[in-house]
Design an enzyme around this catalytic site. Sequence first.
Site, PDB file in Angstrom:
ATOM      1  N   GLU A 188      34.756   8.490   6.320  1.00 52.80           N
ATOM      2  CA  GLU A 188      33.343   7.536   6.199  1.00 52.80           C
ATOM      3  C   GLU A 188      34.043   6.353   7.395  1.00 52.80           C
ATOM      4  OE1 GLU A 188      32.767   6.245   1.740  1.00 52.80           O
ATOM      5  OE2 GLU A 188      34.731   5.594   2.212  1.00 52.80           O
ATOM      6  N   GLU A 239      37.600  -0.127   3.329  1.00 57.66           N
ATOM      7  CA  GLU A 239      38.217  -1.457   2.486  1.00 57.66           C
ATOM      8  C   GLU A 239      39.391  -2.185   2.462  1.00 57.66           C
ATOM      9  OE1 GLU A 239      35.002  -1.470  -0.534  1.00 57.66           O
ATOM     10  OE2 GLU A 239      33.934  -1.492   0.644  1.00 57.66           O
ATOM     11  N   SER A 278      26.458   4.568   3.637  1.00 51.19           N
ATOM     12  CA  SER A 278      24.870   4.379   3.309  1.00 51.19           C
ATOM     13  C   SER A 278      24.420   5.028   3.098  1.00 51.19           C
ATOM     14  CB  SER A 278      25.279   3.904   4.155  1.00 51.19           C
ATOM     15  OG  SER A 278      25.192   2.380   4.831  1.00 51.19           O
ATOM     16  N   GLY A 297      28.993   3.953  -2.445  1.00 52.56           N
ATOM     17  CA  GLY A 297      29.025   2.895  -2.598  1.00 52.56           C
ATOM     18  C   GLY A 297      27.833   2.568  -3.734  1.00 52.56           C
ATOM     19  N   HIS A 354      41.162   3.421   1.192  1.00 55.04           N
ATOM     20  CA  HIS A 354      39.449   3.520   1.580  1.00 55.04           C
ATOM     21  C   HIS A 354      39.605   2.432   2.560  1.00 55.04           C
ATOM     22  CE1 HIS A 354      35.595   1.917   1.108  1.00 55.04           C
ATOM     23  NE2 HIS A 354      35.221   2.339   0.288  1.00 55.04           N
ATOM     24  N   GLY A 412      28.132   0.283   3.136  1.00 59.75           N
ATOM     25  CA  GLY A 412      27.747  -1.219   3.125  1.00 59.75           C
ATOM     26  C   GLY A 412      27.061  -1.496   3.998  1.00 59.75           C
ATOM     27  N   ASN A 427      31.260   5.321  -5.804  1.00 59.56           N
ATOM     28  CA  ASN A 427      32.626   4.301  -5.783  1.00 59.56           C
ATOM     29  C   ASN A 427      32.058   2.628  -6.133  1.00 59.56           C
ATOM     30  OD1 ASN A 427      35.148   2.716  -5.272  1.00 59.56           O
ATOM     31  ND2 ASN A 427      34.281   2.897  -2.484  1.00 59.56           N
ATOM     32  N   TRP A 428      32.575   2.159  -7.348  1.00 60.67           N
ATOM     33  CA  TRP A 428      31.592   1.404  -8.066  1.00 60.67           C
ATOM     34  C   TRP A 428      31.968  -0.044  -7.125  1.00 60.67           C
ATOM     35  CZ3 TRP A 428      32.075   2.438 -13.599  1.00 60.67           C
ATOM     36  CH2 TRP A 428      31.044   3.260 -13.683  1.00 60.67           C
ATOM     37  N   LYS A 429      33.404  -0.347  -6.584  1.00 60.40           N
ATOM     38  CA  LYS A 429      34.329  -1.323  -5.126  1.00 60.40           C
ATOM     39  C   LYS A 429      34.282  -2.174  -7.106  1.00 60.40           C
ATOM     40  CE  LYS A 429      32.368   0.492  -1.624  1.00 60.40           C
ATOM     41  NZ  LYS A 429      31.696   0.197  -0.175  1.00 60.40           N
TER      42      LYS A 429
END
Length: 247
Positions: A167, A99, A210, A231, A97, A173, A10-12
């Site tokens: 997650e 976020e 993480s 990520g 997700h 993160g 997941n490159w965000k």
Amino acid sequence: MSRSILFAANWKMHLSPGEARTYMDRFLEVDAPRAGRSLAFFPPAVSIEAVARALVGHDHAVVGAQDVHWEPKGAFTGATSVSLARSAGAAAALVGHSERRHVFGDTDEETRRKLDAVVDGGLQVMLCVGETLDDREAGRTDATTARQLTSALDGVDPGIDLVIAYEPVWAIGTGRNATPDDAARAHRGIRNVLQDLGFAGETRVLYGGSVNTGNVAALLAQRELDGVLVGGASLDPDGWAAICAEG
Ligand code: PGA
């Protein structure tokens, strides 16, 4: 049955189309495909097409959208519909997700609408669930994931192409990841709910939060984990190839 491990990146909000092309050239140069291992990349919407082009002929890997809107088209400034994502080459989409839920305020109901749109559009769904630190400390990990799974999946055809990503919000993160035992315990709870909802044992359940080159092997040593969603540590092609080499 041999285990099929899925490594999802997941490159965000990182990697432009040009950077994505450079990344994929390098990744495909250093990665050694293996039987029983598959890959998924979730770049920003503007880079989906670049990744899709790079993956032509690489059947073990797909590209997907990080988020979609549930409406098929219309006046929704900034949003991406399923059909727009698919026309750029997406074969999958993240739904729910952390976020999206906690930064953008997506509710369980909106998450369900997005999931329905992704299913209707024929893409693979990667549904993300996970508890906050408060939930965890109050002993509500299983209750939270059960609520998220049930609201997203109750009444959904169990034949859909579905992957779950567990997650924990506090691990994303932050450099803090669940211990392999904690992750395995949460995965067992998720698997029970999936069974109650009619989803067969083949649904893969990934862990995310993480994950890095130092902890991926210990996490995947847990048989309950069918892969990882990564990520920060997926943003460097060499590092990501090293993680994928653990499959
Ligand atoms: P992280 O992100 O690996 O940077 O913790 C995981 C994710 O949000 O999917």
